[in-house]
Design a protein around this motif. Structure first.
Motif, PDB file in Angstrom:
ATOM      1  N   LEU A 288       0.860  -1.181   0.000  1.00 26.68           N
ATOM      2  CA  LEU A 288       0.000   0.000   0.000  1.00 26.68           C
ATOM      3  C   LEU A 288       0.896   1.230   0.000  1.00 26.68           C
ATOM      4  N   SER A 289       0.583   2.213  -0.845  1.00 24.46           N
ATOM      5  CA  SER A 289       1.390   3.434  -0.881  1.00 24.46           C
ATOM      6  C   SER A 289       0.476   4.644  -0.954  1.00 24.46           C
ATOM      7  N   TRP A 290       0.949   5.751  -0.400  1.00 21.41           N
ATOM      8  CA  TRP A 290       0.157   6.985  -0.400  1.00 21.41           C
ATOM      9  C   TRP A 290       1.085   8.193  -0.416  1.00 21.41           C
ATOM     10  N   GLY A 291       0.590   9.280  -0.995  1.00 26.86           N
ATOM     11  CA  GLY A 291       1.365  10.507  -1.088  1.00 26.86           C
ATOM     12  C   GLY A 291       0.627  11.520  -1.935  1.00 26.86           C
ATOM     13  N   VAL A 292       1.278  12.637  -2.186  1.00 30.43           N
ATOM     14  CA  VAL A 292       0.675  13.723  -2.957  1.00 30.43           C
ATOM     15  C   VAL A 292       1.454  13.899  -4.247  1.00 30.43           C
ATOM     16  N   GLY A 293       0.784  13.645  -5.372  1.00 30.00           N
ATOM     17  CA  GLY A 293       1.405  13.851  -6.678  1.00 30.00           C
ATOM     18  C   GLY A 293       2.705  13.083  -6.832  1.00 30.00           C
ATOM     19  N   SER A 294       3.713  13.788  -7.344  1.00 35.56           N
ATOM     20  CA  SER A 294       5.027  13.170  -7.563  1.00 35.56           C
ATOM     21  C   SER A 294       5.947  13.323  -6.359  1.00 35.56           C
ATOM     22  N   GLY A 295       5.387  13.829  -5.259  1.00 40.93           N
ATOM     23  CA  GLY A 295       6.203  14.014  -4.061  1.00 40.93           C
ATOM     24  C   GLY A 295       6.520  12.696  -3.371  1.00 40.93           C
ATOM     25  N   PRO A 296       7.124  12.748  -2.193  1.00 41.71           N
ATOM     26  CA  PRO A 296       7.491  11.530  -1.463  1.00 41.71           C
ATOM     27  C   PRO A 296       6.266  10.653  -1.204  1.00 41.71           C
ATOM     28  N   GLN A 297       6.463   9.366  -1.272  1.00 43.86           N
ATOM     29  CA  GLN A 297       5.406   8.391  -1.006  1.00 43.86           C
ATOM     30  C   GLN A 297       5.773   7.585   0.237  1.00 43.86           C
ATOM     31  N   SER A 298       4.793   7.377   1.100  1.00 43.30           N
ATOM     32  CA  SER A 298       4.962   6.431   2.204  1.00 43.30           C
ATOM     33  C   SER A 298       4.303   5.120   1.794  1.00 43.30           C
ATOM     34  N   SER A 299       4.667   4.025   2.457  1.00 46.79           N
ATOM     35  CA  SER A 299       4.090   2.733   2.078  1.00 46.79           C
ATOM     36  C   SER A 299       4.219   1.729   3.211  1.00 46.79           C
TER      37      SER A 299
END
Length: 270
Positions: free
Chosen positions: A60-71
């Motif tokens: 599962l991953s989440w973030g805003v646009g092309s910015g950093p993603q957490s998962s």
């Protein structure tokens, strides 16, 4: 009915029963092969911008646009043998939280189910067919804490994020201070019990439980901000021989008593 025929009939009924009762248990399975696969399901996100991706997968991953993603992710594990009955742990999948600093307006992971499926295959003393797969579901809750102000949980330079488990029924703290979940099944005269442990899963303090919206004494783990946090899962198996039902024991006793009576009558007439 002639006496000789009566005694022959009695013996033919009793002896096979007694022998069958003694050999009811097959050989204990001492070594198992195993396969563990896990996916995240029913994932939900908090309000905010961005996307939550990966439902019904192992990441599962989440973030805003092309910015950093957490998962969060979990790996699979398998081996043809090596899970020893009454032995030590073998490693299952690794649960990983990649905890990046995200914009305050971005959404975050809120809840998810982790479905872990285990398949066991007898290896020794005699290789056999795989047992039916067994799936266990863990309902989990996640709180992504702000990095300013007073931290509820401190881990590293920033505030830690918090995971909690919704239902810990059938679990207990082991000697390593981690929660261990167990389940049992019966096979060929033995009861086998599996114990599953996730490293660092333990009872959290009341402030952490409150921040996560969980009751006091909740069970969970915390993860360091701006870091990759790995948690090893592992499991072991034990076995005990099944005790015959009282009715079976009574029938066995009657059978053996009848056999003894038959022998005494024969000795008295000889």
């Amino acid at each position: 009915m002639k006496s000789t025929f009566k005694k022959t009939l009695l013996a033919s009924l009793i002896v096979p029963f007694a022998m069958g009762a003694q050999t009811a248990s097959a050989d204990l399975i001492t070594d198992w092969g195993y396969s563990v696969s896990s996916i995240f399901t029913n994932a939900t996100a908090t309000s905010g911008t961005g996307t939550l991706d990966g439902n019904n997968s192992n990441t599962l991953s989440w973030g805003v646009g092309s910015g950093p993603q957490s998962s969060v992710s979990i790996t699979d594990a398998s081996a043809g043998s090596g899970l020893m009955t009454g032995g030590g742990y073998v490693n299952g999948g690794v649960f990983t939280h990649t905890n990046n600093v995200l914009p305050a307006q971005g959404l975050a992971l809120d809840t998810f189910d982790l479905v872990s499926t285990l398949t066991l295959t007898p290896f020794a003393p005699t290789p056999g067919d795989s047992l039916p797969a067994s799936a266990t579901t863990f309902q989990s809750f996640f709180i992504e804490t702000g990095n300013g102000g007073t931290c509820v949980e401190a881990a590293g330079p920033d505030c830690a994020d918090i995971f909690t488990i919704g239902d810990v029924t059938g679990s207990e703290l082991n000697e390593f201070g981690n929660f261990e979940f167990n389940s049992s099944f019966d096979l060929d005269g033995y009861t086998y019990t599996l114990f599953l442990e996730l490293a660092d899963l333990t009872t959290l303090g009341d402030p952490s439980c409150s921040a996560a919206g969980a009751p006091s004494g909740c069970v969970g783990l915390v993860t360091e901000e701006n870091a990759v946090n790995n948690f090893q899962t592992r499991f072991r198996i034990t076995a005990v021989e099944m005790v015959p039902e009282p009715g079976t024991l009574a029938l066995l006793g009657m059978g053996l008593a009848g056999l003894g009576l038959s022998r005494r009558r024969k000795a008295a007439k000889s």
